[in-house]
Motif scaffolding. Structure first.
Motif, PDB file in Angstrom:
ATOM      1  N   LYS A 118      93.355   7.236  44.457  1.00 51.72           N
ATOM      2  CA  LYS A 118      91.947   6.841  44.406  1.00 51.72           C
ATOM      3  C   LYS A 118      91.525   6.492  42.985  1.00 51.72           C
ATOM      4  CE  LYS A 118      90.529   9.570  48.430  1.00 51.72           C
ATOM      5  NZ  LYS A 118      89.634  10.647  48.927  1.00 51.72           N
ATOM      6  N   PHE A 119      92.031   7.237  42.028  1.00 56.98           N
ATOM      7  CA  PHE A 119      91.709   6.941  40.639  1.00 56.98           C
ATOM      8  C   PHE A 119      92.381   5.648  40.183  1.00 56.98           C
ATOM      9  CE2 PHE A 119      89.743  11.036  39.682  1.00 56.98           C
ATOM     10  CZ  PHE A 119      88.820  10.622  38.731  1.00 56.98           C
ATOM     11  N   VAL A 120      93.574   5.404  40.655  1.00 60.47           N
ATOM     12  CA  VAL A 120      94.249   4.147  40.305  1.00 60.47           C
ATOM     13  C   VAL A 120      93.433   2.962  40.795  1.00 60.47           C
ATOM     14  CG1 VAL A 120      96.313   2.749  40.719  1.00 60.47           C
ATOM     15  CG2 VAL A 120      96.538   5.193  40.269  1.00 60.47           C
ATOM     16  N   ARG A 121      92.948   3.059  42.020  1.00 58.78           N
ATOM     17  CA  ARG A 121      92.125   1.975  42.557  1.00 58.78           C
ATOM     18  C   ARG A 121      90.813   1.841  41.774  1.00 58.78           C
ATOM     19  NH1 ARG A 121      92.582  -0.397  47.413  1.00 58.78           N
ATOM     20  NH2 ARG A 121      93.931   1.291  48.177  1.00 58.78           N
ATOM     21  N   LEU A 122      90.217   2.990  41.418  1.00 56.68           N
ATOM     22  CA  LEU A 122      88.963   2.969  40.656  1.00 56.68           C
ATOM     23  C   LEU A 122      89.166   2.343  39.285  1.00 56.68           C
ATOM     24  CD1 LEU A 122      85.975   3.868  40.554  1.00 56.68           C
ATOM     25  CD2 LEU A 122      86.791   6.033  39.572  1.00 56.68           C
ATOM     26  N   LEU A 123      90.246   2.674  38.619  1.00 57.48           N
ATOM     27  CA  LEU A 123      90.518   2.115  37.297  1.00 57.48           C
ATOM     28  C   LEU A 123      90.776   0.616  37.372  1.00 57.48           C
ATOM     29  CD1 LEU A 123      92.785   4.965  35.887  1.00 57.48           C
ATOM     30  CD2 LEU A 123      90.475   4.397  35.132  1.00 57.48           C
ATOM     31  N   LEU A 124      91.455   0.176  38.418  1.00 57.30           N
ATOM     32  CA  LEU A 124      91.691  -1.257  38.574  1.00 57.30           C
ATOM     33  C   LEU A 124      90.387  -2.006  38.826  1.00 57.30           C
ATOM     34  CD1 LEU A 124      94.945  -1.239  40.758  1.00 57.30           C
ATOM     35  CD2 LEU A 124      94.748  -1.929  38.372  1.00 57.30           C
ATOM     36  N   GLU A 125      89.459  -1.334  39.479  1.00 51.65           N
ATOM     37  CA  GLU A 125      88.176  -1.976  39.762  1.00 51.65           C
ATOM     38  C   GLU A 125      87.225  -1.943  38.568  1.00 51.65           C
ATOM     39  OE1 GLU A 125      86.753   0.206  43.055  1.00 51.65           O
ATOM     40  OE2 GLU A 125      88.063  -0.765  44.542  1.00 51.65           O
TER      41      GLU A 125
END
Length: 880
Positions: free
Chosen positions: A167-174
């Motif tokens: 979830k954090f990986v997706r948040l950082l990419l966004e």
């Protein structure tokens, strides 16, 4: 964090607040925690005095303690100062035990939120990542007002990846992380592999010795990690090694590429290039340039090509996706898969890798997880391809055979076949492509009877009897392997040229294409080089061979070979030459041993080898005087094997092909059934033979009585020697001296058998009960179960196996046996000619699949014929 607490706790809280340290109070735990909680709750009440509130709460919770007035004043003063900094205080109720972590986290968040320094933000983000609180990061860190640069979040991206926080990986990419910039340095990717969690791939790497010159730049990685950890004021994570003798620092991209190639298959190329060795030059210099004026153009083109290849080989989405798949991490892999440039190939490659790892994994649960994830990405590949196929069928088919430089310079179709992705291959778009390949340059709208007539009367193709597809397709033998890897700019220019070239082209039956090669010859070549026409020609040839074989065995088998028999031997020799060509056909450079393993796995190839070896053995016996008749017997048995090989021609049939698959499955059922049946046959046969006959030393009659007769009983042959009613002394030999008669049982003085016939009859009844009724009905039930189980998937399996037949006849020489020897002779003479001209000639086994006239490389030829040629190819690439 304050739970209960005495008077000393108030002083500790006061000192902590003075140092801006956040505090968490557990309301309901008693004394100080409840005092502060209640004061905070009532401090906004205008009708109450703060001093009175504090005094009442102190008396309420400390009534049993003797407090001096000056102590009460001191405590009231400290509590007021503590409550004044409410932004550092967090209160939650004791019954909400599941929210303790959240309370602590909110307290720390409020403390760090007011700090304006970058270090405070990094600490807050590090805290959110460690506690895996995406909601906290969304509310307090990645707000609309905050602006983050990609390089400012790279350390957080690393922690999220290594800590398995999808979830954090997706948040950082966004919110600012650019994956391409994050993985632009090889050391970053090496670091991720260094810090892999315990998994099968890491254990696999641990069993490998590091290659020379492939060690990581550990100093650079450590320096960067220390700067990140210093920035967020934490200590680096400890990494665990898979073995005592293995250091994760030995992991490098070339080592990873080598292991990934083992998982994908040797038909691929390493996804990460190996570093050049000492003294090795990366630029090839032509010692004798023929055209000096084009040197600058060549150098510029080579630079463009090198730049494109470098860009094509490295894709951040591919690298991260591969890293996640190798550790069997579905959450991270799904995120990275969405970042891949070639997601169909990526999904199929993941399916292949996971299935290969599942074969070698020791943990049954992990194996099941890998297989489920493999099916997951196979479905992803099907979904994306279906969207492409629904949008544009022609371009979607071209995507199947487009070389993916990101995944070892192979194609989607090859990856799907190697991964045994039957559902993907059974897709209507893939089958349409295979059908198009099966017809070759002929239109698939032609009737089969028209094709058959034109095979015999080929001039009919010049009057429009057959329809052809576009005859302007590129000559299949002109494009070299180097030209397969041209740069993107060169590809686009060639696409433009091809677009102009194909305008106005029509069927050959309606127009003649202007070219240096005769259109009539091209039409003739298109007819006889079609895989379907080759297949029909080989069927007719094989039937003719069987008829000739049967004629020799039944009519013309003389002591001296006749002309017809010699023709049969020549015919077989051509079949042997073709099998040798198939055995050494190795476009993927597997090596002879690996290629032989692949060759022998095919059932039809096993039958070919057995039939040829049997024929050679029978021929050797037949040419001698003493073994003439045994040689004929061997050849007759060998004829049966040749007839069984004929079943392969039905695999292309949509009706009979699935039935052959069912027959193969049932043959395995029969094998296990015969094992059970043999137990009962041997048990009954030996017991019966021992009761009836005494000391018979003739092996042939022992086998007849103990095995053959009990086996025939299953099919209704009732034995006559188990009772006295049908006994005839003239039908047996008293001492077993007559080789044509069985030995008589033990007789009494009346010349009648003395064995107890009631025992033999009971034994026969029990034997028939179990063998005829139980085992045979069990076999029928197993057959029925196999049929129902396999019948649901036979169409899918048949579509998958259909490719192998198409591939075989696509690369097969056009002439059928025995005329195929002309093609073999042509290959051999060309090799001899090249050997005489060149100082360092290649081996003939290599020449078998490098000769342009044979067009052996199936995958590259498909890419050649169906490559995207219009300017819109970039749009399809974006879709995928």
């Amino acid at each position: 964090m304050v739970l209960d607490g005495g008077l000393g706790t108030i002083r500790s809280v006061y000192l902590a607040i003075q140092n801006n340290t956040p505090c968490v109070f557990l309301e309901g735990s008693g004394r100080v925690a409840d005092v502060i909680a209640h004061v905070l709750e009532q401090r906004n009440d205008k009708h109450k005095n703060m001093n009175d509130i504090i005094k009442d709460e102190l008396k309420k919770f400390f009534n049993d303690e003797s407090l001096q007035p000056d102590e009460i004043d001191e405590l009231k003063d400290k509590i007021q100062k503590v409550v004044a900094k409410s932004d550092l205080l967090t209160v939650f109720k004791a019954k909400e035990n599941d929210q303790r972590e959240l309370g602590i986290l909110h307290a720390l968040t409020k403390a760090l939120k007011d700090e304006k320094s970058e270090k405070a933000k990094d600490k807050l983000l590090k805290l959110a990542i460690d506690w895996n609180r995406v909601d906290l990061a969304e509310e307090n860190i990645f707000t609309k007002e905050s602006q983050w640069k990609s390089n400012e979040l790279e350390w957080a991206m690393t922690l999220a990846l290594v800590g398995n926080k999808p979830k954090f990986v997706r948040l950082l990419l966004e919110n600012g992380v650019i994956l391409k910039n994050f993985l632009k340095d090889d050391n970053t990717l090496c670091e991720l592999y260094q810090r892999l969690p315990k998994c099968f791939f890491l254990e696999k790497l641990g069993r490998k010795k590091p290659a020379d010159g492939c060690r990581l730049n550990s100093a650079s990685i450590s320096k960067r990690l220390q700067s990140w950890y210093k920035r967020v004021s934490v200590s680096p994570l400890k990494r665990s090694s898979p073995s005592k003798h293995f250091d994760c620092k030995d992991i490098s991209l070339p080592i990873v590429a080598k292991e990934v190639r083992c998982l994908l298959g040797k038909f691929t190329k390493p996804i990460y290039p190996s570093p050049p060795k000492d003294g090795e030059h990366t630029v090839n210099i032509d010692p004798e340039p023929k055209v000096k004026e084009n040197v600058e153009e060549r150098e510029e083109e080579a630079k463009r090509k090198a730049a494109w290849e470098k860009e094509a080989r490295r894709d951040a989405g591919r690298d991260l996706f591969l890293w996640a798949v190798l550790q069997n991490n579905k959450g991270l892999a799904d995120i990275a898969w969405g970042q891949c440039r070639d997601c169909i190939s990526a999904a199929l490659a993941a399916s292949k890798i996971l299935k290969k790892m599942s074969e070698k994994a020791n943990n049954a649960d992990k194996t099941q997880e890998m297989l489920e994830l493999a099916r997951h990405y196979e479905n992803h590949a099907i979904g994306v391809f279906s969207e492409c196929y629904n949008n544009n069928e022609e371009r979607a088919q071209k995507l199947l055979v487009r070389v993916s430089r990101l995944w070892g310079e192979t194609t989607c179709l090859r990856l799907a076949l190697e991964a045994d992705d039957k559902n993907f291959v059974a897709h209507s778009g893939v089958q349409a492509l295979l059908t198009q390949i099966w017809w070759g340059k002929l239109s698939d709208e032609n009737c089969l009877w028209k094709v058959g007539i034109c095979m015999v009367i080929f001039p009919l193709i010049y009057i429009g009897f057959l329809d052809f597809r576009e005859m302007s397709e590129i000559d299949e033998g002109e494009k070299t392997e180097e030209e397969e890897r041209i740069s993107h700019s060169t590809e686009m220019s060639e696409i433009d040229n091809e677009g102009k070239k194909t305008e106005g082209e029509e069927r050959i039956s309606h127009s003649i294409v202007q070219s240096d090669e005769s259109p009539y010859w091209k039409a003739l070549e298109a007819l006889y080089c079609s895989p379907q026409v080759k297949f029909f020609g080989n069927i007719v040839s094989y039937f003719a061979f069987l008829i000739l074989f049967a004629y020799v065995l039944m009519i013309d088998f003389q002591s001296t070979p006749s002309v017809v028999e010699i023709l049969l031997y020549i015919w077989l020799f051509t079949l042997v030459c073709e099998e040798i060509r198939q055995l050494f056909y190795d476009p993927d450079n597997f090596g002879f041993r690996e290629k032989a393993k692949v060759y022998i796995k095919e059932v039809w190839n096993i039958l070919d080898v057995l039939s040829i070896l049997g024929f050679c053995l029978g021929l050797a016996f037949r040419l001698t005087t003493k073994l003439f008749y045994p040689g004929k017997i061997i050849l007759c048995i060998d004829f049966v094997v040749f007839c069984l090989r004929l079943m392969a021609v039905f695999t292309i049939s949509r009706t009979l092909g699935p039935k052959i698959i069912i027959v193969k499955k049932m043959m395995m059922d029969i094998f296990f059934f015969m094992f059970l049946l043999s137990i009962w046959v041997m048990a009954y046969g030996v017991a019966k033979q021992g009761i009836l006959i005494e000391n018979d030393n003739r092996l042939d009659w022992i086998v007849r009585g103990a095995i053959y007769e009990p086996y025939l009983v299953i099919f209704g042959s009732f034995p006559e020697n188990i009772d006295n009613a049908g006994f005839d002394i003239n039908s047996c030999s008293m001492n077993g001296t007559d080789p044509l008669k069985p030995k008589c049982p033990v007789l009494n003085e009346n010349q009648m058998p003395v064995f107890p016939e009631w025992i033999t009859i009971i034994m026969l009844c029990v034997y028939l009960l179990f063998a005829n009724i139980l085992l045979l009905n069990l076999l029928i039930a197993v057959f029925n179960y196999t049929f129902e189980e396999v019948h649901e998937n036979t169409d899918r399996i048949w579509k998958f196996q259909r490719y192998q037949l198409i591939k075989e006849y696509y690369s097969r020489p056009a002439p059928p046996p025995p005329f195929i020897i002309l093609s073999h002779f042509y290959l051999f003479t060309n090799w001899v000619w090249d050997m005489m001209k060149n100082k360092n000639p290649q081996l003939f086994t290599s020449y078998l699949y490098t000769s342009r006239s044979e067009n052996n490389d199936f995958s590259k030829t498909l890419v050649h014929n169906f490559y995207i040629r219009d300017k819109m190819c970039s749009e399809v690439h974006c879709i995928v």
